[in-house]
Design a protein around this motif. Structure first.
Motif, PDB file in Angstrom:
ATOM      1  N   LYS A 124       4.916  10.056  -6.373  1.00  0.00           N
ATOM      2  CA  LYS A 124       6.349  10.158  -6.680  1.00  0.00           C
ATOM      3  C   LYS A 124       7.195  10.364  -5.428  1.00  0.00           C
ATOM      4  N   LEU A 125       6.920   9.568  -4.426  1.00  0.00           N
ATOM      5  CA  LEU A 125       7.726   9.618  -3.202  1.00  0.00           C
ATOM      6  C   LEU A 125       9.059   8.920  -3.428  1.00  0.00           C
ATOM      7  N   PRO A 126      10.124   9.396  -2.833  1.00  0.00           N
ATOM      8  CA  PRO A 126      11.428   8.737  -3.013  1.00  0.00           C
ATOM      9  C   PRO A 126      11.470   7.395  -2.295  1.00  0.00           C
ATOM     10  N   MET A 127      12.184   6.438  -2.904  1.00  0.00           N
ATOM     11  CA  MET A 127      12.404   5.133  -2.284  1.00  0.00           C
ATOM     12  C   MET A 127      13.646   5.207  -1.405  1.00  0.00           C
ATOM     13  N   THR A 128      13.684   4.375  -0.375  1.00  0.00           N
ATOM     14  CA  THR A 128      14.861   4.292   0.482  1.00  0.00           C
ATOM     15  C   THR A 128      15.504   2.922   0.313  1.00  0.00           C
ATOM     16  N   TYR A 129      16.783   2.866   0.612  1.00  0.00           N
ATOM     17  CA  TYR A 129      17.543   1.614   0.472  1.00  0.00           C
ATOM     18  C   TYR A 129      18.349   1.386   1.754  1.00  0.00           C
ATOM     19  N   ASN A 130      17.638   1.406   2.850  1.00  0.00           N
ATOM     20  CA  ASN A 130      18.308   1.345   4.155  1.00  0.00           C
ATOM     21  C   ASN A 130      18.520  -0.071   4.670  1.00  0.00           C
ATOM     22  N   VAL A 131      17.833  -1.066   4.100  1.00  0.00           N
ATOM     23  CA  VAL A 131      17.858  -2.420   4.659  1.00  0.00           C
ATOM     24  C   VAL A 131      18.609  -3.360   3.732  1.00  0.00           C
ATOM     25  N   GLU A 132      19.592  -4.071   4.289  1.00  0.00           N
ATOM     26  CA  GLU A 132      20.430  -4.996   3.535  1.00  0.00           C
ATOM     27  C   GLU A 132      19.761  -6.360   3.370  1.00  0.00           C
ATOM     28  N   PRO A 133      20.319  -7.217   2.487  1.00  0.00           N
ATOM     29  CA  PRO A 133      19.714  -8.538   2.281  1.00  0.00           C
ATOM     30  C   PRO A 133      19.590  -9.395   3.535  1.00  0.00           C
ATOM     31  N   ASP A 134      20.487  -9.201   4.509  1.00  0.00           N
ATOM     32  CA  ASP A 134      20.417 -10.004   5.731  1.00  0.00           C
ATOM     33  C   ASP A 134      19.463  -9.425   6.765  1.00  0.00           C
ATOM     34  N   ASP A 139       0.839  -1.203   0.000  1.00  0.00           N
ATOM     35  CA  ASP A 139       0.000   0.000   0.000  1.00  0.00           C
ATOM     36  C   ASP A 139       0.871   1.248   0.000  1.00  0.00           C
ATOM     37  N   ASP A 140       1.941   1.215   0.789  1.00  0.00           N
ATOM     38  CA  ASP A 140       2.865   2.356   0.864  1.00  0.00           C
ATOM     39  C   ASP A 140       3.514   2.594  -0.500  1.00  0.00           C
ATOM     40  N   TYR A 141       3.912   1.496  -1.143  1.00  0.00           N
ATOM     41  CA  TYR A 141       4.563   1.597  -2.452  1.00  0.00           C
ATOM     42  C   TYR A 141       3.614   2.203  -3.488  1.00  0.00           C
ATOM     43  N   GLN A 142       2.356   1.720  -3.482  1.00  0.00           N
ATOM     44  CA  GLN A 142       1.387   2.241  -4.455  1.00  0.00           C
ATOM     45  C   GLN A 142       1.131   3.723  -4.234  1.00  0.00           C
ATOM     46  N   LEU A 143       1.069   4.153  -2.971  1.00  0.00           N
ATOM     47  CA  LEU A 143       0.895   5.574  -2.676  1.00  0.00           C
ATOM     48  C   LEU A 143       2.130   6.351  -3.114  1.00  0.00           C
ATOM     49  N   GLY A 144       3.298   5.738  -2.911  1.00  0.00           N
ATOM     50  CA  GLY A 144       4.541   6.367  -3.339  1.00  0.00           C
ATOM     51  C   GLY A 144       4.615   6.551  -4.835  1.00  0.00           C
ATOM     52  N   LEU A 145       4.157   5.534  -5.589  1.00  0.00           N
ATOM     53  CA  LEU A 145       4.125   5.655  -7.049  1.00  0.00           C
ATOM     54  C   LEU A 145       3.229   6.805  -7.479  1.00  0.00           C
ATOM     55  N   LYS A 146       2.067   6.868  -6.842  1.00  0.00           N
ATOM     56  CA  LYS A 146       1.078   7.872  -7.230  1.00  0.00           C
ATOM     57  C   LYS A 146       1.599   9.286  -6.999  1.00  0.00           C
TER      58      LYS A 146
END
Length: 974
Positions: free
Chosen positions: A374-384, A365-372
Motif C-alpha cells: 500500500k505504497l502511495p502513488m506519485t503523479y509527478n510526470v506529465e504526458p509530454d 515490479d515497483d508497482y506490484q510491491l507498492g500494491l502489496k
C-alpha cells in the motif's frame, strides 16, 4: 569398322521427331506478368474459383492486416507470398480457399503523419476540429490502401481485392466498438492507475507489441539512503547508509521504498582510504550485498574498507530510511517522508548493490510491491515526459525531449543528489532500452489512469468451456485448440501470455475507435456503478457507428443522443480515449470471419500466418480479444515466418543501404523469381536476400523452365488416342509413375504442413535429377527416333502428359505466372487458367516398391558407367557416349539380374554394352560409393546410323542407306 559419316550420307533430319514449341526459353517475366494479371482480372478468376468450389469444405487464411502508411518492403513480399502459396495450394487440393486481404487503418503512425503535415503548414493540431482531423487520417489511409493493393497484386497474390476489409470501414468500427462493449458487459473492463509504457514524444501509452529495444546510453548512479531507525545491528551505530543503484536517476524524486531480498547475503562496510576525487567519505558505513561489494568499491573510488558485520534479513525488514532529497534547500518538504525497507523477490545480486530503489509509479515490479504494501502513488510526470510544473527543484524539466533525445531531468537530479551529499558514485552504461517502434524515441514507465482488460478476473459471460478468465482461455487454446508451425511458436506465446499483465486498452490519441463507454460523474473507479452498463445504450452506439462511423462519437450531441430516455445524460461523462489498435486488429475475426458472406459460421480461421514478432502482437491480441468475447482462440493453426536480412545476415536499414525493394526485384527479374526465393528458403527462420542470392534463384528458375519447355516440345500434337494404360508401358515408365505416386503424397503432405521449401526442393530435385538427367536423357532417343505408333514412344508421351498435368499444377501455387504460361502454351483458351484446376488424382496402385528397388540397382550402376564415359570424353577418346560399348562387371547377383532384364545399353546411352558377373579387373573404372561395379571401356563396333547416331554393326545393310534396323523400320512405314 569406321564410325565416320560418309560424305554421300542421306539427310534424315526431317524424319526425326524433334520437340516443337513456341514456349520461349527466355521468360521475360517483368514484361509478361502484367499481361497475366490483366487476364485474371478480365476472366474474374477469384470469383470463378468460389463458384467452382461451392459445396467444398471452406479453408480460410485470415489476413493479418498490414499498416496502410507506405510502400511495401521485402518483409511484406515474404509475408504475402507465403499466404498466397497456402491459399492457392489448399484450393487446388480440393478446398474452398477464400482469402480476403485487409488493412489496419487506425492508429498513431497515420496520426503522426497528419500532425507532421500540420506542423509543416504552421497549423496547430489541437486547434483543428477532431472530426476534420480524423477525416484527414481516413484520406491518408485510403490513399495507401490503394497503393499497397496494386503492389500486392503485382506479386501475383490472389484474393478478394475489390472488396478487402478495412478497420476504418463503418461496419468494422461498429463491430470493434461492439466487441469492446462485451468487455464492459462481462466485467473485465476497469479503469486503473498504474505504470504503463509511455511515449513522451507521442504522448500516449503503448502496448508491448509497439515497443522495440535498441542500445541506449543511460546515466547510472549509486545513491545513499540514510538509516533513520535503530534496530538490530543498526542500533547505536554512527550514520549508516543503504546504497541503491539505478539507471533512471529521474525516478528518484518518485521513490517510496527500497527493496531487499532476504536470500541475499549483505554486509556492513566501513570506508577507509578513498581516492582524491571520490564522493565516498572515510569512516562512513555502507550496507551492500556481499557479492556486489567489490564492484561498488571500484565505482565509488574507495581504496580500502573493512567489512565490520553481517547484515541479516531481520536487520533490514521494516528498517526506515530517509529519502535522499529530504531537507534539500528549495524542496519545501516535498521529500520529508520516511522510506520503508521492504522484502522483494525481484531483487538480485547480479548487478548494482543488492538493493532496489522503488518508485511504484514508474515500474511494474515497483508497482506490484507498492500494491502489496500500500505504497502511495506519485503523479509527478506529465504526458509530454516533463515533471509537473509545481514540483520543487525540477518543475517543468523534461525526461525525454520532444525530439526524442534525453532531457535535462536526469542531470538535474544527479546534481541535486550530489549537493545533498547523497551521491556515492555516478557513471554511464550502454544497454538495451525500450523505444517506440514508430517514433524510435525512448520510452518511460509512467503512472496514468488507463483502461484495462483484466485477464485474471472471472468473466460474466457463460462461455467457460475453456476457462473462466481471459488468461485461462488463452492458455487452454494455445495447448488444446491450436497447432503451431513451427512448434517453438507455442512455447514463445505460452510464456508471454502466462506472464503478461492486464491489457492496456486505452490510448490518448484521436484516430481510432473510441472506448465507447460512459462513467458516472464524480464517481470512483472502485464504485460498483462507476461504469454505465446498459445494453440498450450499447445497441444505440452500434447502430450509429454502422450508419456514420466512429466519427459520430465526437459530435457535440452524441452523448445526449444515445443516453436520452434511458439515463440522465448529465450524470455521466463520455470517455474520449481511443482503443489500442491491437484491439482493432484483434477484433477482425468478428467482422471478417463471422460477418462477411465469404466468412465462416463459427468465426474461426484455419490459419493465421505472420512474422514471429506477432507472438506478442497480432497472434496474442487476437487470442486475448477472442478469449474475452467468444471464449477461445479465433484460429486453428498459427504459422510463423522469420525476418528478412541482407546477404551477410545483417538487419536491413536504409542508412546501411542494404535494403531490397520488392518493386526493384520485380522490375529486374519478375515476381515469380521473388516468389521462388520465398519457396526455396526455410521461412520459419530468418531469410537472407540480395543480388547473389537472387541470381542463384534465377538460375534454379531457368533450370526448371527448361524442364517444362522440353515437356511442352515433346508433347507437341499429342493425341488422347496415343495414351497407354500403365500395365502396357515399359518398366521405366512404370517407375516414373511410381515416383509420381510418391511425389503426390509428398506434395500434398508438404502443402498441408505449410512446408513449401520441402515441396519445391522435392519437385526441383525430381525435375533436374530424375527427369532431366535420367528419364529425359534416356528417352530422347525413343521420342526422336521411334515410330509414332510404337509402344515405347506412346508410353513416353503418355507419361509426359501425366507429368505435365501434375508438375504444372503442383508448381502453380509457387509460380503462378509461369505455370499459367506453361498451361496456356499447351491449352490456349480465352477464359481458361491453370488456377481453375485442382491437383490431379494420382492412383495409389502406381506405387510399386519391388520395381523401385530394381530400378535403384539400375540407376546406381548407370552412375558408374556414365562417370567412366565422362573420363573418356574428357581425355578426347570419344566425343559422345554413343561411341562406346563398355563392359560392365557387376559382382552383386541381384543387381546383375536387374541390369540384364532391361536394355541397359539404352539406359546408359551407349551403342552397345556387355554385362558380366566376373570379378572387377584391376584396371576397370570404379567408384568408392558403388563397390562391386567396374567398367572397362570399349569402342562401339560398326557404323554410325545417320538418323539416330548409334554405332551398330548392321548400319548400311538395310533398304534405307546409312541407318540401323530400327530407323529403317520407321522410314519404311513412315
Amino acid at each position: 569398322m569406321s564410325a565416320e559419316t560418309p560424305s554421300d550420307a542421306p539427310d534424315y533430319r526431317d524424319t526425326v521427331f524433334l520437340p516443337k514449341t513456341d514456349f520461349p526459353m527466355r521468360a521475360g517475366l517483368p514484361q509478361r506478368e502484367p499481361e497475366w494479371l490483366d487476364r485474371w482480372e478480365r476472366i474474374g478468376i477469384y470469383d470463378r474459383l468460389r463458384e467452382r468450389a461451392e459445396g467444398r469444405s471452406p479453408f480460410i487464411l485470415h489476413d493479418g492486416p498490414p499498416y496502410a502508411n507506405g510502400h511495401l518492403h521485402i518483409g511484406h513480399a515474404l509475408n504475402k507470398t507465403i499466404k498466397d502459396i497456402i491459399v492457392r495450394s489448399h484450393q487446388m487440393m480440393g478446398r474452398d480457399a477464400r482469402y480476403v486481404p485487409g488493412w489496419d487503418c487506425h492508429g498513431l503512425p497515420i496520426e503522426w503523419k497528419i500532425e507532421e503535415k500540420y506542423r509543416n503548414e504552421g497549423k496547430d493540431k489541437d486547434a483543428v476540429d477532431v472530426v476534420e482531423f480524423r477525416q484527414e487520417c481516413r484520406r491518408f489511409a485510403d490513399h495507401w490502401v490503394n497503393v499497397q493493393r496494386d503492389e500486392f497484386k503485382r506479386l501475383g497474390i490472389t484474393g478478394k481485392w475489390e472488396d478487402p476489409y478495412l478497420t476504418m470501414d463503418y461496419h468494422a468500427e461498429a463491430v470493434i466498438a461492439a466487441e469492446f462493449m462485451k468487455l464492459l458487459m462481462n466485467g473485465s473492463l476497469y479503469q486503473g492507475s498504474k505504470p504503463v509504457m509511455w511515449s513522451p514524444v507521442e504522448k500516449t501509452a503503448l502496448a508491448e507489441a509497439e515497443v522495440e529495444y535498441h542500445d541506449h546510453t543511460s546515466h547510472t548512479i549509486w545513491v545513499r539512503f540514510e538509516v533513520v531507525s535503530e534496530q538490530g545491528i543498526f542500533a547505536k551505530k554512527k550514520p549508516v547508509n543503504v546504497v541503491i543503484w539505478t539507471t533512471t536517476p529521474w525516478t528518484i524524486p518518485q521513490n517510496r521504498a527500497v527493496a531487499f531480498n532476504p536470500d541475499i547475503a549483505y554486509g556492513l562496510y566501513e570506508v577507509g582510504q578513498v581516492a582524491e576525487n571520490a564522493t565516498a567519505r572515510t569512516g562512513e558505513l555502507l550496507v551492500l550485498a556481499d557479492a556486489l561489494a567489490d564492484s561498488v568499491k571500484t565505482s565509488g573510488k574507495i581504496e580500502d574498507w573493512t567489512r565490520v558485520a553481517d547484515v541479516a534479513a531481520a536487520d533490514l525488514d521494516g528498517l526506515v530510511l530517509a529519502h535522499p532529497l529530504r531537507g534539500v534547500e528549495g524542496a519545501e518538504g516535498e521529500w520529508d517522508y520516511d522510506v520503508p525497507m521492504l522484502p522483494g523477490d525481484h531483487v538480485t545480486d547480479d548487478a548494482g548493490t543488492g538493493f532496489v530503489h522503488t518508485a511504484p509509479s514508474h515500474g511494474d515490479d515497483d508497482y506490484q510491491l507498492g500494491l502489496k504494501y500500500k505504497l502511495p502513488m506519485t503523479y509527478n510526470v506529465e504526458p509530454d515526459g516533463s515533471y509537473r510544473a509545481d514540483l520543487p527543484l525540477f518543475g517543468g524539466e523534461a525526461i525525454v525531449a520532444s525530439d526524442g533525445k534525453d532531457g535535462p531531468a536526469n542531470v538535474s537530479v544527479i546534481k541535486q543528489l550530489a549537493w545533498a551529499g547523497r551521491l556515492l558514485a555516478k557513471g554511464k552504461i550502454k544497454h538495451s532500452y525500450p523505444h517506440s517502434w514508430r517514433s524510435k524515441a525512448p520510452l518511460i514507465y509512467r503512472n496514468t489512469a488507463q483502461w484495462f482488460a483484466a485477464i485474471d478476473k472471472p468473466l460474466e459471460d457463460g462461455m467457460g468451456d475453456h476457462g473462466d478468465t481471459i488468461r485461462a482461455r488463452a492458455l487452454s487454446s494455445i495447448d488444446k485448440l491450436v497447432k503451431w508451425w513451427p512448434q517453438t511458436g507455442r512455447n514463445r506465446i505460452h510464456s508471454m501470455v502466462e506472464g503478461r499483465p492486464d491489457w492496456v486498452l486505452s490510448r490518448q490519441r484521436a484516430w481510432g475507435v473510441p472506448l465507447t463507454c460512459f462513467v458516472r460523474k464524480g464517481g470512483k473507479p472502485t464504485d460498483p456503478d462507476f461504469l454505465l452498463r446498459d445494453q440498450r445504450v450499447n445497441d444505440r452506439i452500434i447502430e450509429a457507428f454502422e450508419a456514420d462511423g466512429a466519427d459520430v462519437w465526437y459530435r457535440d450531441d452524441f452523448k445526449t443522443r444515445v443516453l436520452d430516455g434511458l439515463v440522465d445524460p448529465d450524470a455521466y461523462d463520455q470517455v474520449m480515449d481511443v482503443l489500442d489498435v491491437w484491439f482493432d486488429s484483434g477484433s477482425t475475426h468478428a467482422f471478417v470471419l463471422r460477418d462477411r458472406q465469404d466468412g465462416v459460421a463459427d468465426g474461426i480461421a484455419d490459419v493465421y500466418m505472420e512474422g514471429t514478432d506477432q507472438h506478442r502482437g497480432w497472434f496474442q491480441s487476437s487470442l486475448l480479444q477472442a478469449s474475452a468475447t467468444k471464449g477461445r482462440a479465433p484460429y486453428r493453426n498459427v504459422v510463423t515466418h522469420g525476418f528478412t536480412l541482407d546477404e551477410k545476415g545483417m538487419k536491413m536499414s536504409k542508412s546501411l543501404g542494404n535494403t531490397v525493394v520488392p518493386a526493384e526485384v520485380i522490375k529486374q527479374y519478375g515476381a515469380d523469381i521473388l516468389r521462388l526465393w520465398v519457396a526455396q528458403a526455410d521461412y520459419t527462420a530468418d531469410q537472407r536476400i540480395g543480388k547473389e542470392i537472387l541470381k542463384g534463384t534465377a538460375d534454379s528458375y531457368r533450370r526448371l523452365r527448361n524442364t517444362l519447355r522440353f515437356m511442352l516440345g515433346a508433347l507437341a500434337d499429342f493425341d488422347e488416342g496415343e495414351k497407354l494404360a500403365p500395365g502396357e508401358m515399359p518398366e521405366l515408365e512404370q517407375w516414373v509413375l511410381h515416383r509420381l505416386a510418391q511425389l503426390d503424397h509428398g506434395v500434398r503432405t508438404g502443402y498441408d504442413r505449410f512446408d513449401f521449401q520441402g515441396v519445391f526442393q522435392m519437385l526441383f530435385q525430381f525435375c533436374t535429377v530424375d527427369l532431366s538427367a535420367f528419364y529425359f536423357d534416356i528417352r530422347k532417343d525413343a521420342l526422336y527416333c521411334d515410330a509414332p505408333d510404337s509402344t515405347r514412344r506412346r508410353a513416353v508421351r503418355t507419361v509426359l502428359d501425366i507429368l505435365y498435368h501434375r508438375l504444372v499444377t503442383w508448381l502453380a501455387p509457387i509460380l503462378p505466372f509461369t505455370m499459367e504460361d506453361v498451361w496456356l502454351s499447351r491449352f490456349p483458351s480465352e477464359d481458361d487458367s491453370v488456377h481453375l484446376r485442382d491437383f490431379p488424382t494420382t492412383l495409389a496402385d502406381w506405387l510399386n516398391e519391388p520395381l523401385a528397388a530394381k530400378w535403384d540397382h539400375v540407376r546406381r550402376a548407370r552412375r558408374v558407367v556414365t562417370a567412366a564415359l565422362e573420363v573418356k570424353r574428357s581425355d578426347k577418346t570419344i566425343g559422345a557416349s554413343l561411341e562406346a560399348a563398355p563392359v560392365v562387371h557387376v559382382e552383386d547377383g541381384d543387381m546383375l539380374a536387374a541390369l540384364k532384364s532391361v536394355n541397359f545399353a539404352d539406359m546408359c546411352i551407349v551403342s552397345d554394352l556387355s554385362l558380366t558377373g566376373d570379378p572387377v579387373p584391376n584396371d576397370a573404372f570404379r567408384m568408392a560409393e558403388a563397390p562391386g561395379i567396374g567398367v572397362v571401356f570399349e569402342l562401339a563396333d560398326g557404323q554410325k546410323c545417320q538418323r539416330c547416331w548409334k554405332i551398330l554393326p548392321d548400319v548400311g545393310t538395310h533398304e534405307h542407306p546409312g541407318v540401323c534396323a530400327r530407323c529403317n523400320e520407321v522410314l519404311s512405314h513412315g
